[in-house]
Design a protein around this motif. Structure first.
Motif, PDB file in Angstrom:
ATOM      1  N   GLN A  55       0.823  -1.221   0.000  1.00 21.82           N
ATOM      2  CA  GLN A  55       0.000   0.000   0.000  1.00 21.82           C
ATOM      3  C   GLN A  55       0.854   1.265   0.000  1.00 21.82           C
ATOM      4  O   GLN A  55       0.618   2.198  -0.774  1.00 21.82           O
ATOM      5  N   ALA A  56       1.892   1.293   0.836  1.00 19.72           N
ATOM      6  CA  ALA A  56       2.705   2.509   0.958  1.00 19.72           C
ATOM      7  C   ALA A  56       3.475   2.782  -0.345  1.00 19.72           C
ATOM      8  O   ALA A  56       3.536   3.922  -0.820  1.00 19.72           O
ATOM      9  N   GLN A  57       4.039   1.724  -0.929  1.00 20.14           N
ATOM     10  CA  GLN A  57       4.813   1.900  -2.168  1.00 20.14           C
ATOM     11  C   GLN A  57       3.895   2.373  -3.297  1.00 20.14           C
ATOM     12  O   GLN A  57       4.283   3.185  -4.137  1.00 20.14           O
ATOM     13  N   PHE A  58       2.669   1.839  -3.309  1.00 17.40           N
ATOM     14  CA  PHE A  58       1.704   2.242  -4.336  1.00 17.40           C
ATOM     15  C   PHE A  58       1.324   3.717  -4.141  1.00 17.40           C
ATOM     16  O   PHE A  58       1.135   4.462  -5.101  1.00 17.40           O
ATOM     17  N   MET A  59       1.250   4.113  -2.872  1.00 16.51           N
ATOM     18  CA  MET A  59       0.890   5.508  -2.603  1.00 16.51           C
ATOM     19  C   MET A  59       1.965   6.465  -3.132  1.00 16.51           C
ATOM     20  O   MET A  59       1.649   7.575  -3.596  1.00 16.51           O
ATOM     21  N   ALA A  60       3.241   6.028  -3.067  1.00 16.18           N
ATOM     22  CA  ALA A  60       4.320   6.887  -3.600  1.00 16.18           C
ATOM     23  C   ALA A  60       4.080   7.121  -5.089  1.00 16.18           C
ATOM     24  O   ALA A  60       4.299   8.221  -5.605  1.00 16.18           O
ATOM     25  N   ASN A 102      -3.445   1.536  11.415  1.00 14.01           N
ATOM     26  CA  ASN A 102      -2.580   2.709  11.512  1.00 14.01           C
ATOM     27  C   ASN A 102      -1.465   2.661  10.470  1.00 14.01           C
ATOM     28  O   ASN A 102      -0.325   2.997  10.760  1.00 14.01           O
ATOM     29  N   ARG A 103      -1.810   2.206   9.260  1.00 15.06           N
ATOM     30  CA  ARG A 103      -0.722   2.015   8.307  1.00 15.06           C
ATOM     31  C   ARG A 103      -0.604   3.163   7.306  1.00 15.06           C
ATOM     32  O   ARG A 103      -0.362   2.964   6.123  1.00 15.06           O
ATOM     33  N   PHE A 104      -0.732   4.399   7.831  1.00 13.43           N
ATOM     34  CA  PHE A 104      -0.560   5.562   6.969  1.00 13.43           C
ATOM     35  C   PHE A 104       0.555   6.473   7.505  1.00 13.43           C
ATOM     36  O   PHE A 104       0.551   7.679   7.258  1.00 13.43           O
ATOM     37  N   MET A 105       1.485   5.875   8.239  1.00 12.18           N
ATOM     38  CA  MET A 105       2.528   6.700   8.864  1.00 12.18           C
ATOM     39  C   MET A 105       3.428   7.382   7.825  1.00 12.18           C
ATOM     40  O   MET A 105       4.055   8.390   8.107  1.00 12.18           O
ATOM     41  N   HIS A 106       3.475   6.802   6.620  1.00 13.49           N
ATOM     42  CA  HIS A 106       4.316   7.384   5.566  1.00 13.49           C
ATOM     43  C   HIS A 106       3.708   8.661   4.991  1.00 13.49           C
ATOM     44  O   HIS A 106       4.398   9.439   4.342  1.00 13.49           O
ATOM     45  N   VAL A 107       2.391   8.866   5.244  1.00 16.33           N
ATOM     46  CA  VAL A 107       1.705  10.001   4.610  1.00 16.33           C
ATOM     47  C   VAL A 107       2.321  11.334   5.050  1.00 16.33           C
ATOM     48  O   VAL A 107       2.631  12.194   4.216  1.00 16.33           O
ATOM     49  N   ALA A 108       2.530  11.486   6.351  1.00 20.52           N
ATOM     50  CA  ALA A 108       3.067  12.751   6.852  1.00 20.52           C
ATOM     51  C   ALA A 108       4.439  13.021   6.237  1.00 20.52           C
ATOM     52  O   ALA A 108       4.778  14.171   5.916  1.00 20.52           O
ATOM     53  N   GLU A 109       5.210  11.963   6.041  1.00 17.33           N
ATOM     54  CA  GLU A 109       6.553  12.135   5.460  1.00 17.33           C
ATOM     55  C   GLU A 109       6.452  12.504   3.975  1.00 17.33           C
ATOM     56  O   GLU A 109       7.172  13.375   3.495  1.00 17.33           O
ATOM     57  N   MET A 110       5.531  11.832   3.257  1.00 18.72           N
ATOM     58  CA  MET A 110       5.361  12.160   1.823  1.00 18.72           C
ATOM     59  C   MET A 110       4.883  13.602   1.651  1.00 18.72           C
ATOM     60  O   MET A 110       5.248  14.284   0.695  1.00 18.72           O
ATOM     61  N   LYS A 111       4.051  14.052   2.617  1.00 18.07           N
ATOM     62  CA  LYS A 111       3.574  15.444   2.530  1.00 18.07           C
ATOM     63  C   LYS A 111       4.736  16.414   2.658  1.00 18.07           C
ATOM     64  O   LYS A 111       4.736  17.487   2.048  1.00 18.07           O
ATOM     65  N   ARG A 112       5.754  16.033   3.436  1.00 18.22           N
ATOM     66  CA  ARG A 112       6.943  16.892   3.563  1.00 18.22           C
ATOM     67  C   ARG A 112       7.657  17.014   2.222  1.00 18.22           C
ATOM     68  O   ARG A 112       8.453  17.905   2.015  1.00 18.22           O
ATOM     69  N   MET A 113       7.377  16.052   1.336  1.00 17.18           N
ATOM     70  CA  MET A 113       7.995  16.093  -0.001  1.00 17.18           C
ATOM     71  C   MET A 113       7.060  16.759  -1.019  1.00 17.18           C
ATOM     72  O   MET A 113       7.315  16.717  -2.220  1.00 17.18           O
TER      73      MET A 113
END
Ligand code: EPU
Length: 417
Positions: free
Chosen positions: A306-311, A329-340
Protein backbone atom coordinates in the motif's frame (compact mmCIF):
# COMPACT_ATOMS: atom_id res chain seq x y z
CA UNK A 1 21.97 5.20 12.63
CA UNK A 2 22.35 4.69 8.88
CA UNK A 3 20.56 6.94 6.39
CA UNK A 4 19.95 6.62 2.68
CA UNK A 5 20.48 9.58 0.39
CA UNK A 6 18.83 9.70 -3.02
CA UNK A 7 19.19 12.28 -5.77
CA UNK A 8 15.87 11.84 -7.58
CA UNK A 9 15.10 11.95 -11.27
CA UNK A 10 17.20 9.11 -12.70
CA UNK A 11 15.34 6.65 -14.85
CA UNK A 12 15.83 3.02 -13.73
CA UNK A 13 16.95 0.58 -16.40
CA UNK A 14 18.32 -2.94 -16.40
CA UNK A 15 17.77 -6.17 -14.50
CA UNK A 16 17.19 -6.90 -10.83
CA UNK A 17 17.01 -10.33 -9.21
CA UNK A 18 14.44 -10.89 -6.47
CA UNK A 19 15.55 -12.44 -3.17
CA UNK A 20 13.80 -15.16 -1.17
CA UNK A 21 10.63 -14.11 0.68
CA UNK A 22 11.28 -12.93 4.24
CA UNK A 23 7.74 -13.74 5.34
CA UNK A 24 8.05 -17.29 3.98
CA UNK A 25 11.55 -17.89 5.35
CA UNK A 26 10.61 -16.87 8.93
CA UNK A 27 7.87 -19.52 9.48
CA UNK A 28 9.86 -22.18 7.63
CA UNK A 29 12.80 -21.53 9.97
CA UNK A 30 10.41 -21.89 12.95
CA UNK A 31 9.12 -25.15 11.47
CA UNK A 32 12.59 -26.67 11.92
CA UNK A 33 11.76 -26.89 15.67
CA UNK A 34 9.26 -29.65 14.82
CA UNK A 35 11.87 -32.34 14.05
CA UNK A 36 15.28 -33.22 15.40
CA UNK A 37 18.27 -33.21 13.04
CA UNK A 38 19.82 -30.76 10.61
CA UNK A 39 17.59 -28.61 8.41
CA UNK A 40 18.81 -26.88 5.23
CA UNK A 41 16.80 -23.94 3.89
CA UNK A 42 17.94 -22.20 0.71
CA UNK A 43 17.06 -18.91 -1.03
CA UNK A 44 16.90 -17.23 2.39
CA UNK A 45 17.53 -13.48 2.15
CA UNK A 46 20.30 -11.95 4.22
CA UNK A 47 18.20 -9.64 6.40
CA UNK A 48 18.03 -8.47 9.97
CA UNK A 49 14.73 -10.31 10.64
CA UNK A 50 16.30 -13.57 9.47
CA UNK A 51 19.26 -13.19 11.81
CA UNK A 52 16.87 -12.25 14.64
CA UNK A 53 14.93 -15.49 14.06
CA UNK A 54 18.25 -17.40 13.89
CA UNK A 55 19.33 -15.88 17.21
CA UNK A 56 15.98 -16.76 18.77
CA UNK A 57 16.29 -20.38 17.61
CA UNK A 58 19.86 -20.44 18.97
CA UNK A 59 18.48 -19.12 22.27
CA UNK A 60 16.15 -22.16 22.30
CA UNK A 61 19.26 -24.37 22.07
CA UNK A 62 19.40 -24.92 18.30
CA UNK A 63 22.39 -24.60 16.00
CA UNK A 64 22.07 -21.71 13.51
CA UNK A 65 24.36 -20.89 10.62
CA UNK A 66 23.70 -18.67 7.59
CA UNK A 67 25.92 -18.62 4.51
CA UNK A 68 25.41 -17.77 0.83
CA UNK A 69 21.65 -17.62 1.02
CA UNK A 70 21.39 -20.89 2.91
CA UNK A 71 20.35 -21.35 6.53
CA UNK A 72 21.40 -24.47 8.42
CA UNK A 73 19.62 -25.26 11.66
CA UNK A 74 20.25 -28.11 14.06
CA UNK A 75 17.31 -28.93 16.28
CA UNK A 76 18.65 -32.03 18.09
CA UNK A 77 18.50 -30.19 21.39
CA UNK A 78 15.80 -27.79 22.53
CA UNK A 79 17.09 -26.53 25.86
CA UNK A 80 14.76 -23.57 26.40
CA UNK A 81 11.08 -23.05 25.67
CA UNK A 82 11.13 -19.30 26.13
CA UNK A 83 10.99 -16.53 23.52
CA UNK A 84 11.95 -13.51 25.64
CA UNK A 85 10.54 -10.01 25.26
CA UNK A 86 13.84 -8.73 23.81
CA UNK A 87 13.35 -10.87 20.70
CA UNK A 88 9.62 -10.36 20.33
CA UNK A 89 9.80 -6.58 20.68
CA UNK A 90 12.37 -6.36 17.86
CA UNK A 91 10.45 -8.80 15.66
CA UNK A 92 6.79 -9.76 16.09
CA UNK A 93 7.26 -12.83 13.89
CA UNK A 94 9.06 -14.36 16.91
CA UNK A 95 5.55 -15.49 17.92
CA UNK A 96 5.91 -18.14 15.18
CA UNK A 97 7.88 -20.36 17.59
CA UNK A 98 4.78 -20.76 19.79
CA UNK A 99 3.01 -23.51 17.81
CA UNK A 100 6.11 -25.59 17.00
CA UNK A 101 7.50 -25.37 20.56
CA UNK A 102 4.27 -26.71 22.07
CA UNK A 103 4.10 -29.45 19.42
CA UNK A 104 7.70 -30.53 20.04
CA UNK A 105 8.03 -30.09 23.84
CA UNK A 106 4.49 -29.70 25.20
CA UNK A 107 5.43 -26.28 26.57
CA UNK A 108 6.17 -22.74 25.45
CA UNK A 109 6.64 -19.35 27.05
CA UNK A 110 6.48 -16.57 24.48
CA UNK A 111 6.40 -12.86 25.21
CA UNK A 112 3.18 -11.20 24.08
CA UNK A 113 3.96 -8.86 21.20
CA UNK A 114 2.72 -5.36 22.00
CA UNK A 115 1.24 -3.02 19.43
CA UNK A 116 3.50 -1.71 16.69
CA UNK A 117 3.79 1.26 14.35
CA UNK A 118 1.11 -0.08 11.99
CA UNK A 119 -1.55 -1.24 14.44
CA UNK A 120 -2.51 -3.06 17.65
CA UNK A 121 -1.95 -6.46 16.03
CA UNK A 122 -3.30 -8.79 18.74
CA UNK A 123 -2.57 -12.55 18.77
CA UNK A 124 -5.93 -13.60 20.26
CA UNK A 125 -6.69 -15.84 17.27
CA UNK A 126 -3.42 -17.77 17.67
CA UNK A 127 -4.33 -18.35 21.32
CA UNK A 128 -7.96 -19.29 20.61
CA UNK A 129 -6.86 -21.88 18.03
CA UNK A 130 -4.27 -23.47 20.29
CA UNK A 131 -6.79 -23.64 23.15
CA UNK A 132 -9.16 -25.51 20.84
CA UNK A 133 -6.36 -28.00 20.28
CA UNK A 134 -6.17 -28.69 24.02
CA UNK A 135 -3.42 -26.26 24.99
CA UNK A 136 -3.75 -24.66 28.41
CA UNK A 137 -2.81 -21.03 28.11
CA UNK A 138 -2.25 -18.43 30.79
CA UNK A 139 -1.23 -14.86 30.21
CA UNK A 140 1.10 -13.74 32.93
CA UNK A 141 3.50 -10.82 33.28
CA UNK A 142 3.43 -10.09 29.56
CA UNK A 143 4.02 -13.70 28.54
CA UNK A 144 1.90 -16.39 26.89
CA UNK A 145 2.52 -19.54 28.93
CA UNK A 146 1.31 -22.66 27.16
CA UNK A 147 1.17 -26.31 28.20
CA UNK A 148 -0.29 -29.42 26.60
CA UNK A 149 0.38 -33.06 27.38
CA UNK A 150 -0.97 -33.94 23.91
CA UNK A 151 -2.19 -31.73 21.12
CA UNK A 152 -5.49 -32.89 19.65
CA UNK A 153 -6.89 -32.08 16.25
CA UNK A 154 -9.74 -29.54 16.21
CA UNK A 155 -11.84 -27.39 13.93
CA UNK A 156 -10.69 -23.80 14.22
CA UNK A 157 -12.55 -20.90 12.63
CA UNK A 158 -10.66 -17.61 12.31
CA UNK A 159 -12.84 -14.48 12.56
CA UNK A 160 -10.22 -12.75 10.38
CA UNK A 161 -7.80 -14.59 8.12
CA UNK A 162 -4.47 -14.24 9.93
CA UNK A 163 -1.21 -15.12 8.19
CA UNK A 164 1.02 -15.96 11.16
CA UNK A 165 -2.00 -17.33 13.09
CA UNK A 166 -2.70 -19.81 10.27
CA UNK A 167 1.01 -20.68 10.19
CA UNK A 168 1.28 -21.23 13.95
CA UNK A 169 -1.77 -23.53 13.94
CA UNK A 170 -0.64 -25.41 10.85
CA UNK A 171 2.71 -26.17 12.48
CA UNK A 172 1.14 -27.25 15.78
CA UNK A 173 -1.46 -29.41 14.00
CA UNK A 174 1.19 -31.24 11.97
CA UNK A 175 2.16 -33.21 15.11
CA UNK A 176 -1.30 -33.34 16.79
CA UNK A 177 -3.46 -36.41 17.31
CA UNK A 178 -6.05 -36.52 14.51
CA UNK A 179 -7.42 -34.00 12.04
CA UNK A 180 -7.33 -30.23 12.37
CA UNK A 181 -9.45 -28.10 10.05
CA UNK A 182 -8.58 -24.42 9.75
CA UNK A 183 -11.52 -22.42 8.43
CA UNK A 184 -11.25 -18.91 7.00
CA UNK A 185 -7.52 -19.59 6.89
CA UNK A 186 -5.11 -17.13 5.27
CA UNK A 187 -4.41 -17.96 1.60
CA UNK A 188 -1.14 -16.02 1.19
CA UNK A 189 1.64 -17.65 -0.89
CA UNK A 190 3.80 -17.64 2.27
CA UNK A 191 1.21 -19.90 3.98
CA UNK A 192 1.35 -22.24 0.97
CA UNK A 193 5.16 -22.21 1.06
CA UNK A 194 5.13 -23.20 4.73
CA UNK A 195 2.61 -25.98 3.97
CA UNK A 196 4.88 -27.23 1.15
CA UNK A 197 7.86 -27.15 3.53
CA UNK A 198 5.91 -29.08 6.20
CA UNK A 199 4.77 -31.65 3.62
CA UNK A 200 8.43 -32.10 2.60
CA UNK A 201 9.08 -32.92 6.30
CA UNK A 202 6.38 -35.62 6.17
CA UNK A 203 3.30 -33.64 7.28
CA UNK A 204 -0.14 -34.39 5.83
CA UNK A 205 -1.67 -31.06 4.78
CA UNK A 206 -4.33 -30.40 2.15
CA UNK A 207 -6.00 -27.19 0.98
CA UNK A 208 -3.24 -24.64 1.71
CA UNK A 209 -3.91 -21.63 -0.50
CA UNK A 210 -7.67 -21.97 0.04
CA UNK A 211 -9.78 -20.83 3.00
CA UNK A 212 -10.02 -24.37 4.41
CA UNK A 213 -6.85 -26.23 5.34
CA UNK A 214 -6.95 -29.83 6.60
CA UNK A 215 -4.01 -31.14 8.59
CA UNK A 216 -3.91 -34.77 9.59
CA UNK A 217 -1.38 -35.02 12.43
CA UNK A 218 1.57 -37.41 12.07
CA UNK A 219 3.76 -38.85 14.83
CA UNK A 220 7.09 -37.39 13.71
CA UNK A 221 8.64 -35.21 11.03
CA UNK A 222 11.97 -35.17 9.15
CA UNK A 223 14.32 -32.17 9.03
CA UNK A 224 13.95 -29.71 6.19
CA UNK A 225 15.68 -29.50 2.86
CA UNK A 226 13.72 -26.71 1.28
CA UNK A 227 13.97 -23.70 -1.07
CA UNK A 228 12.02 -20.54 -0.20
CA UNK A 229 9.81 -18.80 -2.80
CA UNK A 230 10.79 -15.39 -4.22
CA UNK A 231 9.55 -12.30 -2.38
CA UNK A 232 6.35 -10.97 -3.99
CA UNK A 233 6.51 -7.70 -2.03
CA UNK A 234 10.09 -7.00 -3.11
CA UNK A 235 8.87 -7.75 -6.66
CA UNK A 236 6.06 -5.21 -6.33
CA UNK A 237 8.41 -2.64 -4.82
CA UNK A 238 10.70 -2.76 -7.90
CA UNK A 239 7.64 -2.55 -10.18
CA UNK A 240 6.68 0.67 -8.39
CA UNK A 241 10.26 1.99 -8.66
CA UNK A 242 10.22 1.43 -12.44
CA UNK A 243 6.75 2.99 -12.69
CA UNK A 244 7.71 6.32 -11.09
CA UNK A 245 11.00 6.77 -12.95
CA UNK A 246 9.88 6.18 -16.56
CA UNK A 247 12.21 3.22 -16.31
CA UNK A 248 12.39 -0.15 -18.00
CA UNK A 249 13.25 -2.83 -15.47
CA UNK A 250 13.40 -6.59 -15.92
CA UNK A 251 12.66 -8.31 -12.63
CA UNK A 252 14.12 -11.81 -12.58
CA UNK A 253 13.75 -14.79 -10.21
CA UNK A 254 10.18 -13.79 -9.32
CA UNK A 255 6.79 -15.52 -9.34
CA UNK A 256 4.43 -13.24 -11.34
CA UNK A 257 1.42 -15.36 -10.31
CA UNK A 258 1.93 -14.23 -6.70
CA UNK A 259 1.71 -10.57 -7.69
CA UNK A 260 -1.44 -10.52 -9.88
CA UNK A 261 -3.29 -7.81 -7.92
CA UNK A 262 -0.27 -5.51 -7.99
CA UNK A 263 0.43 -6.20 -11.69
CA UNK A 264 -3.18 -5.48 -12.57
CA UNK A 265 -3.17 -2.14 -10.71
CA UNK A 266 0.19 -1.18 -12.26
CA UNK A 267 -1.27 -1.89 -15.72
CA UNK A 268 -4.27 0.30 -14.90
CA UNK A 269 -1.79 3.02 -14.00
CA UNK A 270 -0.27 2.75 -17.48
CA UNK A 271 2.78 0.63 -16.68
CA UNK A 272 3.53 -1.71 -19.58
CA UNK A 273 4.20 -5.17 -18.19
CA UNK A 274 5.43 -8.25 -20.01
CA UNK A 275 6.02 -11.55 -18.26
CA UNK A 276 7.43 -15.04 -18.44
CA UNK A 277 7.19 -17.82 -15.83
CA UNK A 278 9.79 -16.18 -13.60
CA UNK A 279 10.35 -12.66 -14.93
CA UNK A 280 8.42 -9.42 -15.19
CA UNK A 281 9.46 -6.47 -17.31
CA UNK A 282 7.94 -3.15 -16.37
CA UNK A 283 8.08 -0.02 -18.51
CA UNK A 284 6.96 3.10 -16.72
CA UNK A 285 4.71 5.65 -18.50
CA UNK A 286 5.59 9.36 -18.81
CA UNK A 287 3.30 9.87 -15.85
CA UNK A 288 1.35 7.12 -14.05
CA UNK A 289 -2.45 7.40 -14.14
CA UNK A 290 -4.41 7.64 -10.87
CA UNK A 291 -5.74 4.26 -9.67
CA UNK A 292 -7.83 3.34 -6.62
CA UNK A 293 -6.81 0.43 -4.39
CA UNK A 294 -8.29 -1.36 -1.40
CA UNK A 295 -6.00 -3.62 0.62
CA UNK A 296 -7.41 -7.11 1.23
CA UNK A 297 -6.19 -10.52 2.32
CA UNK A 298 -4.59 -12.49 -0.57
CA UNK A 299 -5.43 -12.66 -3.46
CA UNK A 300 -6.55 -9.07 -2.87
CA UNK A 301 -4.16 -6.13 -3.03
CA UNK A 302 -1.50 -6.63 -0.29
CA UNK A 303 -1.28 -4.20 2.61
CA UNK A 304 2.49 -4.64 2.34
CA UNK A 305 2.36 -2.81 -1.04
CA UNK A 306 0.00 0.00 0.00
CA UNK A 307 2.70 2.51 0.96
CA UNK A 308 4.81 1.90 -2.17
CA UNK A 309 1.70 2.24 -4.34
CA UNK A 310 0.89 5.51 -2.60
CA UNK A 311 4.32 6.89 -3.60
CA UNK A 312 3.30 6.23 -7.20
CA UNK A 313 -0.17 7.75 -6.68
CA UNK A 314 1.50 10.85 -5.23
CA UNK A 315 2.91 11.72 -8.68
CA UNK A 316 0.07 10.28 -10.79
CA UNK A 317 -2.16 12.29 -13.13
CA UNK A 318 -5.42 12.52 -11.15
CA UNK A 319 -6.78 11.49 -7.76
CA UNK A 320 -6.38 8.00 -6.29
CA UNK A 321 -8.41 6.66 -3.37
CA UNK A 322 -6.41 4.26 -1.23
CA UNK A 323 -8.25 2.24 1.42
CA UNK A 324 -6.32 0.29 4.06
CA UNK A 325 -8.48 -2.55 5.39
CA UNK A 326 -5.91 -4.72 7.21
CA UNK A 327 -4.10 -2.49 9.70
CA UNK A 328 -5.66 0.50 11.44
CA UNK A 329 -2.58 2.71 11.51
CA UNK A 330 -0.72 2.01 8.31
CA UNK A 331 -0.56 5.56 6.97
CA UNK A 332 2.53 6.70 8.86
CA UNK A 333 4.32 7.38 5.57
CA UNK A 334 1.70 10.00 4.61
CA UNK A 335 3.07 12.75 6.85
CA UNK A 336 6.55 12.13 5.46
CA UNK A 337 5.36 12.16 1.82
CA UNK A 338 3.57 15.44 2.53
CA UNK A 339 6.94 16.89 3.56
CA UNK A 340 8.00 16.09 0.00
CA UNK A 341 5.04 18.02 -1.43
CA UNK A 342 2.50 15.20 -1.78
CA UNK A 343 -1.17 16.19 -1.61
CA UNK A 344 -2.79 13.52 0.59
CA UNK A 345 -5.78 13.68 2.92
CA UNK A 346 -6.66 10.91 5.34
CA UNK A 347 -10.10 10.17 6.69
CA UNK A 348 -10.34 7.00 8.73
CA UNK A 349 -8.96 4.16 6.68
CA UNK A 350 -9.03 6.10 3.40
CA UNK A 351 -6.36 8.27 1.86
CA UNK A 352 -7.25 10.62 -0.98
CA UNK A 353 -4.11 11.19 -3.01
CA UNK A 354 -4.14 14.05 -5.54
CA UNK A 355 -1.19 13.45 -7.79
CA UNK A 356 1.25 16.37 -8.07
CA UNK A 357 3.48 17.01 -11.10
CA UNK A 358 6.64 16.52 -9.05
CA UNK A 359 7.66 15.75 -5.48
CA UNK A 360 10.53 17.71 -3.94
CA UNK A 361 13.36 15.97 -2.10
CA UNK A 362 13.38 16.41 1.69
CA UNK A 363 14.75 14.78 4.83
CA UNK A 364 12.21 12.13 5.89
CA UNK A 365 11.88 9.50 8.59
CA UNK A 366 11.11 5.83 8.04
CA UNK A 367 8.55 4.46 10.52
CA UNK A 368 8.22 0.83 9.47
CA UNK A 369 9.50 -1.51 6.82
CA UNK A 370 7.11 -0.80 3.94
CA UNK A 371 6.88 2.92 4.79
CA UNK A 372 10.66 3.04 4.34
CA UNK A 373 10.39 1.47 0.90
CA UNK A 374 7.70 3.96 -0.08
CA UNK A 375 9.92 6.89 0.90
CA UNK A 376 12.76 5.48 -1.21
CA UNK A 377 10.36 5.27 -4.18
CA UNK A 378 9.14 8.81 -3.52
CA UNK A 379 12.79 9.91 -3.35
CA UNK A 380 13.55 8.27 -6.71
CA UNK A 381 10.63 10.18 -8.27
CA UNK A 382 11.39 13.51 -6.56
CA UNK A 383 13.37 16.49 -7.77
CA UNK A 384 16.47 17.03 -5.66
CA UNK A 385 17.86 15.24 -2.66
CA UNK A 386 15.95 13.03 -0.23
CA UNK A 387 17.55 11.64 2.92
CA UNK A 388 15.67 8.75 4.52
CA UNK A 389 16.50 8.37 8.20
CA UNK A 390 16.04 5.26 10.40
CA UNK A 391 16.71 2.85 7.55
CA UNK A 392 17.16 0.02 10.04
CA UNK A 393 13.48 -0.68 9.26
CA UNK A 394 14.42 -1.16 5.62
CA UNK A 395 17.24 -3.54 6.51
CA UNK A 396 14.68 -5.84 8.17
CA UNK A 397 13.08 -6.68 4.86
CA UNK A 398 14.95 -5.56 1.70
CA UNK A 399 18.16 -7.32 0.79
CA UNK A 400 20.85 -4.90 -0.50
CA UNK A 401 18.22 -2.43 -1.71
CA UNK A 402 20.60 0.46 -2.33
CA UNK A 403 23.01 -1.80 -4.27
CA UNK A 404 20.17 -3.20 -6.37
CA UNK A 405 18.77 0.28 -7.12
CA UNK A 406 22.24 1.67 -7.87
CA UNK A 407 22.82 -1.14 -10.39
CA UNK A 408 19.59 0.01 -12.10
CA UNK A 409 20.98 3.54 -12.39
CA UNK A 410 19.60 5.22 -9.27
CA UNK A 411 21.71 7.93 -7.67
CA UNK A 412 21.56 6.47 -4.16
CA UNK A 413 24.01 5.94 -1.31
CA UNK A 414 24.04 4.78 2.28
CA UNK A 415 25.40 7.17 4.85
CA UNK A 416 26.75 5.11 7.74
CA UNK A 417 26.01 6.64 11.09
N1 EPU B 1 -5.46 -10.15 13.87
C1 EPU B 1 -6.28 -10.26 14.98
N2 EPU B 1 -6.01 -11.26 15.88
C2 EPU B 1 -5.00 -12.15 15.70
C3 EPU B 1 -4.19 -12.05 14.55
C4 EPU B 1 -4.45 -11.04 13.65
O1 EPU B 1 -7.18 -9.46 15.18
O2 EPU B 1 -4.82 -13.04 16.54
C5 EPU B 1 -5.72 -9.09 12.89
C6 EPU B 1 -4.57 -8.09 12.75
O3 EPU B 1 -4.58 -7.10 13.75
C7 EPU B 1 -4.78 -7.56 11.36
C8 EPU B 1 -5.33 -8.78 10.60
O4 EPU B 1 -5.81 -9.67 11.61
O5 EPU B 1 -5.75 -6.56 11.38
C9 EPU B 1 -4.35 -9.51 9.72
O6 EPU B 1 -3.13 -9.71 10.43
P1 EPU B 1 -2.23 -10.99 10.24
O7 EPU B 1 -2.28 -11.81 11.47
O8 EPU B 1 -2.53 -11.64 8.95
O9 EPU B 1 -0.78 -10.32 10.16
P2 EPU B 1 0.56 -10.98 10.65
O10 EPU B 1 0.49 -12.44 10.49
O11 EPU B 1 0.93 -10.42 11.98
C10 EPU B 1 1.77 -10.96 8.32
C11 EPU B 1 3.04 -10.40 7.76
C12 EPU B 1 2.91 -8.88 7.65
C13 EPU B 1 1.72 -8.57 6.73
C14 EPU B 1 0.45 -9.25 7.28
C15 EPU B 1 -0.76 -9.08 6.39
C16 EPU B 1 4.70 -11.99 8.52
C17 EPU B 1 5.87 -12.28 9.39
N3 EPU B 1 4.15 -10.77 8.63
O12 EPU B 1 1.60 -10.37 9.61
O13 EPU B 1 4.10 -8.41 7.05
O14 EPU B 1 1.51 -7.19 6.65
O15 EPU B 1 0.67 -10.66 7.46
O16 EPU B 1 -0.51 -9.59 5.12
O17 EPU B 1 4.29 -12.82 7.73
C18 EPU B 1 5.77 -6.83 6.54
O18 EPU B 1 6.42 -7.74 5.99
O19 EPU B 1 6.08 -5.61 6.42
C19 EPU B 1 4.61 -7.16 7.36
C20 EPU B 1 4.11 -6.32 8.27
Amino acid sequence: MDKIEIAGGASLNGEVAISGAKNAALPVMAASILSSGESHISNVPCLRDISTMGKLLAHLGMGFHQENGCVILNSDNITSIEAPYDFVRTMRASVLVLGPLIARTGRAKVSLPGGCAIGARPVNLHIMGLEKMGVQITLSEGYIEARASRLRGATVYFDIPTVTGTENLMMAASLADGMTVLENAACEPEVVDLADALVSMGADIKGAGTGIIRINGVSSLRPLDYRIIPDRIETGTYLAAAAVTRGKVKITNCRPEHAEAVISKMEQAGVKITRSDDTLTAEGPDRPAAVDIKTMPYPGFPTDMQAQFMAMAAVAGGTSIITENIFENRFMHVAEMKRMGADIKIEGSTATVKGVKALKGAPVMATDLRASASLIIAGLAAQGKTVVDRVYHLDRGYERIEEKLKALGADIRRIRG
